[in-house]
Design a protein around this motif. Structure first.
Motif, PDB file in Angstrom:
ATOM      1  N   ILE A 124     -27.629  85.513  58.987  1.00 19.80           N
ATOM      2  CA  ILE A 124     -27.310  86.061  57.655  1.00 19.80           C
ATOM      3  C   ILE A 124     -28.202  85.406  56.600  1.00 19.80           C
ATOM      4  N   TYR A 125     -28.351  84.091  56.728  1.00 27.96           N
ATOM      5  CA  TYR A 125     -29.212  83.367  55.787  1.00 27.96           C
ATOM      6  C   TYR A 125     -30.621  83.948  55.790  1.00 27.96           C
ATOM      7  N   VAL A 126     -31.185  84.070  56.999  1.00 27.92           N
ATOM      8  CA  VAL A 126     -32.568  84.537  57.111  1.00 27.92           C
ATOM      9  C   VAL A 126     -32.700  85.944  56.544  1.00 27.92           C
ATOM     10  N   GLU A 127     -31.796  86.846  56.948  1.00 27.86           N
ATOM     11  CA  GLU A 127     -31.926  88.234  56.500  1.00 27.86           C
ATOM     12  C   GLU A 127     -31.758  88.335  54.985  1.00 27.86           C
ATOM     13  N   THR A 128     -30.815  87.597  54.416  1.00 27.65           N
ATOM     14  CA  THR A 128     -30.601  87.662  52.964  1.00 27.65           C
ATOM     15  C   THR A 128     -31.826  87.169  52.204  1.00 27.65           C
ATOM     16  N   LEU A 129     -32.264  85.968  52.545  1.00 27.96           N
ATOM     17  CA  LEU A 129     -33.339  85.369  51.772  1.00 27.96           C
ATOM     18  C   LEU A 129     -34.657  86.119  51.944  1.00 27.96           C
ATOM     19  N   ARG A 130     -34.892  86.650  53.142  1.00 27.46           N
ATOM     20  CA  ARG A 130     -36.162  87.348  53.358  1.00 27.46           C
ATOM     21  C   ARG A 130     -36.201  88.683  52.635  1.00 27.46           C
ATOM     22  N   ASN A 131     -35.046  89.257  52.365  1.00 27.12           N
ATOM     23  CA  ASN A 131     -35.027  90.606  51.816  1.00 27.12           C
ATOM     24  C   ASN A 131     -34.774  90.657  50.316  1.00 27.12           C
ATOM     25  N   PRO A 133     -36.489  89.606  46.634  1.00 24.72           N
ATOM     26  CA  PRO A 133     -37.740  89.104  46.055  1.00 24.72           C
ATOM     27  C   PRO A 133     -37.563  87.655  45.584  1.00 24.72           C
ATOM     28  N   LEU A 134     -38.592  86.857  45.822  1.00 22.11           N
ATOM     29  CA  LEU A 134     -38.510  85.440  45.457  1.00 22.11           C
ATOM     30  C   LEU A 134     -38.229  85.267  43.967  1.00 22.11           C
ATOM     31  N   LEU A 135     -38.818  86.143  43.145  1.00 23.59           N
ATOM     32  CA  LEU A 135     -38.630  86.015  41.700  1.00 23.59           C
ATOM     33  C   LEU A 135     -37.141  86.053  41.343  1.00 23.59           C
ATOM     34  N   LEU A 136     -36.410  86.965  41.989  1.00 18.30           N
ATOM     35  CA  LEU A 136     -34.977  87.061  41.712  1.00 18.30           C
ATOM     36  C   LEU A 136     -34.260  85.796  42.169  1.00 18.30           C
ATOM     37  N   THR A 137     -34.626  85.304  43.354  1.00 13.55           N
ATOM     38  CA  THR A 137     -34.008  84.067  43.841  1.00 13.55           C
ATOM     39  C   THR A 137     -34.222  82.935  42.838  1.00 13.55           C
ATOM     40  N   LEU A 138     -35.460  82.859  42.301  1.00 13.36           N
ATOM     41  CA  LEU A 138     -35.779  81.788  41.349  1.00 13.36           C
ATOM     42  C   LEU A 138     -34.941  81.926  40.083  1.00 13.36           C
ATOM     43  N   ILE A 139     -34.932  83.129  39.523  1.00 12.08           N
ATOM     44  CA  ILE A 139     -34.199  83.331  38.271  1.00 12.08           C
ATOM     45  C   ILE A 139     -32.712  83.068  38.494  1.00 12.08           C
ATOM     46  N   TYR A 269     -36.418  80.191  50.217  1.00 13.39           N
ATOM     47  CA  TYR A 269     -37.146  81.399  50.601  1.00 13.39           C
ATOM     48  C   TYR A 269     -38.049  81.138  51.801  1.00 13.39           C
ATOM     49  N   THR A 270     -38.876  80.077  51.701  1.00 13.47           N
ATOM     50  CA  THR A 270     -39.842  79.813  52.760  1.00 13.47           C
ATOM     51  C   THR A 270     -39.153  79.380  54.045  1.00 13.47           C
ATOM     52  N   ALA A 271     -38.033  78.645  53.926  1.00 12.73           N
ATOM     53  CA  ALA A 271     -37.328  78.182  55.126  1.00 12.73           C
ATOM     54  C   ALA A 271     -36.863  79.361  55.967  1.00 12.73           C
ATOM     55  N   ALA A 272     -36.541  80.486  55.335  1.00 11.65           N
ATOM     56  CA  ALA A 272     -36.126  81.659  56.096  1.00 11.65           C
ATOM     57  C   ALA A 272     -37.259  82.124  57.011  1.00 11.65           C
ATOM     58  N   TYR A 273     -38.480  82.108  56.474  1.00  9.12           N
ATOM     59  CA  TYR A 273     -39.629  82.536  57.282  1.00  9.12           C
ATOM     60  C   TYR A 273     -39.943  81.519  58.371  1.00  9.12           C
ATOM     61  N   TYR A 324     -47.020  78.415  54.648  1.00 12.77           N
ATOM     62  CA  TYR A 324     -47.375  77.344  53.716  1.00 12.77           C
ATOM     63  C   TYR A 324     -48.299  77.880  52.622  1.00 12.77           C
ATOM     64  N   ALA A 325     -49.291  78.669  53.039  1.00 13.05           N
ATOM     65  CA  ALA A 325     -50.227  79.225  52.061  1.00 13.05           C
ATOM     66  C   ALA A 325     -49.485  80.120  51.073  1.00 13.05           C
ATOM     67  N   SER A 326     -48.563  80.947  51.596  1.00 16.64           N
ATOM     68  CA  SER A 326     -47.785  81.815  50.695  1.00 16.64           C
ATOM     69  C   SER A 326     -46.965  80.978  49.730  1.00 16.64           C
ATOM     70  N   LEU A 327     -46.391  79.900  50.246  1.00 10.72           N
ATOM     71  CA  LEU A 327     -45.557  79.055  49.393  1.00 10.72           C
ATOM     72  C   LEU A 327     -46.365  78.531  48.206  1.00 10.72           C
ATOM     73  N   VAL A 328     -47.576  78.040  48.491  1.00 16.52           N
ATOM     74  CA  VAL A 328     -48.395  77.503  47.404  1.00 16.52           C
ATOM     75  C   VAL A 328     -48.668  78.587  46.372  1.00 16.52           C
ATOM     76  N   LYS A 329     -48.995  79.803  46.853  1.00 15.48           N
ATOM     77  CA  LYS A 329     -49.295  80.886  45.914  1.00 15.48           C
ATOM     78  C   LYS A 329     -48.030  81.301  45.156  1.00 15.48           C
ATOM     79  N   ASN A 330     -46.889  81.311  45.875  1.00 24.41           N
ATOM     80  CA  ASN A 330     -45.638  81.710  45.229  1.00 24.41           C
ATOM     81  C   ASN A 330     -45.229  80.758  44.116  1.00 24.41           C
TER      82      ASN A 330
END
Lengths: 390, 336
Positions: A124-131, A133-139, A269-273, A324-330
């Protein structure tokens, strides 16, 4: 007989020539297009009276930055302000990589666990966080933090000197006191001894086949020696307690809500991936191997460490390099929640002096450098776990 | 969003042939629409209403220019711009003009590829604090946390103010105004700083406006003016003199109500020149003789625009923005 290879080599070299010519032509086209764009940009900027070049980096910035790892004030230069932003990006990325790796491994292992509830929760954790958008998670994280915590006047005090409020987390700051230098020297000596013991233990095991617990022994040596040094130098580490004064806490170490929200969001977010990478790595190891090892009576810890992990890592590492690369860009999404990362500070500089092309080039260069370094490190690690083909 | 647009603006600079922007007037006429950069939403200045129609003082300036050039106040395509985009969008030609509470500074005017036209609102940077905090003066803000928007002169003024007063202020810098306001409202910051007029506008949107005070201290001069790309003098003249026309109309007592009547019957030579009854003021900038008549008929004079957008809804007073002969510094150059 002798004429045949001659003809063959002639036709081959014809092909080679043609290939070289084609590649050269493409290269010339690409380079001249790049040159044209560069020249045209310069001409257009000049025609519009827009300054270009990097001279502005030496000028006084005058802009305020709320969260800085190094001493900063608005009299410093634009270049220095940008550096503050780079360091903030680096710090949040580095911490997020470490924490998301730990959380990701836990999630991945939980996903393949035979415990039904644990495996479901992880899924559930993985599916929720992956689906989402990171921006919403941050806000969301940010709003929860600043919305639910009290004003610093009524800060929640967990322990003495530890405060939680909507201005962030404030904890006592360790300060070096008399004897700190001696303590550090003692700690270095202790770690050298500990490592030497580990190395000796390994060689001894190879030579005699007898197992000496090198890691635990080394740790014990380090702990005992530094502990003794700490007592001998008479507690060389003091602390500065944060205090509520005026509008906010002063003194101590403070973690701003923006930083905490960004770090939390990136890690979740990244931990889900990463969890999925770990799961696929574990599942890629043939079950027969584990069963074989179990049948031979190998302890389960050793099975994990020496049979499963080396093979699982082969699948996990390349995919994790991408994450990791995505995380830095995110981390550039920081700008949405007010954390002064490189993009936020750079955006301010664009607003102040309008030199967008230069700043965007600098953003690109920094992200490129960070991610190349990550790729390089991960490739080194990867080459160590890949099957050595002989 | 921001980066996409920034990059596209840069791509425009990189890929277009030089000096394509000397003919903004022809471009606007041939496209039949004025591309006007506005804010992402500042009540009173530029903000979409509940039906999605843009409203505000800055918006009405766009509509006035569209009427002067195209004869239609609705022939405008509004582009919401963030602070860091507003200059580049104009200098790269993505929009024909920006009317977006932008402070006129020397650097922007001279070194960033844009020209400012004429001040439409004289503002100053202020602070809003919670009434319960007991702060009455900005120099009591030592050690306070202040929410601010990125890429604006506001940020610089805040740093300058702290230096001048020798106090420490901890800034929290947001990309958008809404985020900054929301963070202040939720208690992240002790104070919110931006142009005083906007503080008033934001306060009206709070659940309990009475719980917040706007300090009297103003820490900067903020002359807000629309801007156009550098190098197209005719276009700059059109925008500049349309604004002067709006201000002159108020001075001369021409309103959207009486403009048709005055155009036909006024004996005042100033009124006749402005409304095209005599002379050819429109011709000086390449427009119809009746340009200002249409403008005033559709958006009203400066006073009407101010009253409709800022006084009625936000309760803002004219203050500095009154006419020069009425205690303010609004002073239109003679149209003749």
């Amino acid at each position: 007989m002798s004429s045949i290879p001659k003809i063959k080599s002639k036709s081959l070299s014809g092909q080679v020539l043609w290939a070289v010519f084609a590649q050269g032509a493409v290269l010339v086209v690409v380079l001249s297009a790049a040159y044209f764009l560069f020249q045209n940009t310069q001409a257009n900027l000049d025609a519009k009276g827009i300054k270009s070049g990097f001279a502005f980096l030496g000028h006084e910035a005058g802009l305020p930055i709320g969260d800085s790892l190094i001493e900063y004030d608005p009299t410093k230069s634009y270049g220095y302000a940008f550096l503050v932003g780079i360091l903030n990006t680096l710090m949040v990325s580095a911490l997020a990589i470490i924490l998301s790796t730990i959380l990701g491994i836990l999630v991945g292992v939980a996903r393949v666990s035979s415990n039904w509830l644990l495996a479901r929760l992880a899924a559930i954790y993985v599916e929720t966080l992956r689906n989402i958008p990171l921006l919403l998670t941050l806000i969301f994280t940010y709003i929860i933090i600043i919305g639910s915590l009290p004003h610093p006047r009524d800060a929640i005090s967990l322990f003495d000197g530890y405060f939680l409020s909507n201005r962030g987390i404030y904890i006592p700051k360790p300060i070096a006191e008399d004897g700190f230098g001696i303590f550090i020297i003692a700690a270095i000596v202790a770690s050298v001894l500990a490592i030497s013991f580990g190395v000796w233990a390994r060689q001894y095991k190879r030579r005699t086949g007898r197992l000496v617990p090198g890691i635990w022994g080394g740790l014990a040596i380090f702990t005992v020696l530094t502990g003794l040094a700490f007592l001998a130098t008479g507690n060389p580490v003091g602390s500065e307690t944060p205090e509520f004064r005026g509008f906010n806490f002063s003194g101590g170490l403070g973690l701003k809500p923006e930083f905490v929200a960004l770090l939390t969001g990136l890690v979740l977010y990244t931990a889900a991936y990463i969890g999925e990478n770990v799961r696929s790595g574990i599942e890629s190891v043939h079950a027969g191997q584990i069963e074989a090892a179990n049948a031979l009576g190998v302890p389960s810890g050793v099975v994990t460490r020496l049979v499963m992990l080396p093979q699982a890592l082969r699948v996990t590492i390349p995919a994790t390099t991408n994450d990791y690369a995505s995380l830095v860009k995110n981390s550039s999404l920081a700008v949405a929640i007010g954390f002064p990362d490189m993009v936020s500070v750079g955006g301010t500089i664009i607003g102040q002096n309008g030199q967008a092309i230069e700043i965007i080039a600098m953003w690109m260069a920094v992200y490129l450098t960070i991610n190349m370094l990550i790729s390089f490190g991960m490739n080194l690690l990867n080459s160590r776990v890949q099957i050595v083909e002989r | 969003m921001k980066n996409v647009s920034l990059i596209s603006a840069i791509a425009l600079v990189a890929a277009t042939a030089g000096s394509a922007q000397a003919q903004t007037l022809e471009k606007v006429i041939s496209e039949g629409v004025l591309a006007c950069g506005v804010s992402e939403g500042v009540p009173g200045f530029s903000n979409p209403n509940s039906e999605g129609v843009w409203e505000g003082l800055d918006v009405d300036i766009c509509r006035a220019v569209a009427t002067a050039v195209l004869g239609d106040p609705d022939a405008v395509r509004f582009s919401p711009l963030t602070s860091s985009q507003k200059i580049l969008a104009v200098s790269s030609g993505q929009v024909d003009m920006t009317s977006r509470t932008t402070t006129w500074t020397m650097k922007r005017d001279s070194a960033e590829g844009v020209d400012f036209t004429q001040v439409v609102f004289y503002d100053g940077q202020g602070f809003m604090v919670r009434a319960e905090s007991g702060i009455t003066d900005a120099n009591q803000l030592d050690s306070a946390t202040v929410c601010v928007t990125t890429g604006t002169t506001t940020e610089l003024n805040l740093a300058d103010f702290a230096r001048a007063q020798n106090i420490t202020i901890e800034p929290v810098v947001f990309e958008g105004k809404r985020e900054a306001v929301a963070a202040y409202e939720s208690g992240r910051c002790d104070a919110l700083t931006t142009d005083a007029s906007q503080l008033g506008a934001f306060r009206t949107s709070f659940i309990d406006p009475e719980a917040h005070t706007i300090l009297d201290t103003l820490i900067s001069k903020e002359p807000l003016a629309p801007l156009v790309a550098h190098g197209d003098n005719q276009w700059k003249d059109i925008v500049t003199w349309t604004i002067f026309g709006l201000i002159s109309a108020e001075e001369l007592g021409i309103t959207s109500e009486n403009v048709a009547d005055l155009a036909a019957n006024s004996d005042n030579p100033d009124v006749q020149r402005l409304l095209g009854a005599s002379g050819d003021t429109g011709g000086f900038v390449g427009l119809e003789g009746s340009w200002m008549k249409d403008v005033i008929a559709s958006v009203g004079n400066y006073g009407e625009i101010f009253d409709r957008n800022l006084t009625q809804t936000l309760g803002l007073e004219r203050g500095l923005n009154a006419q020069w002969n009425d205690g303010g510094i609004l002073y239109a150059m003679p149209i003749r």
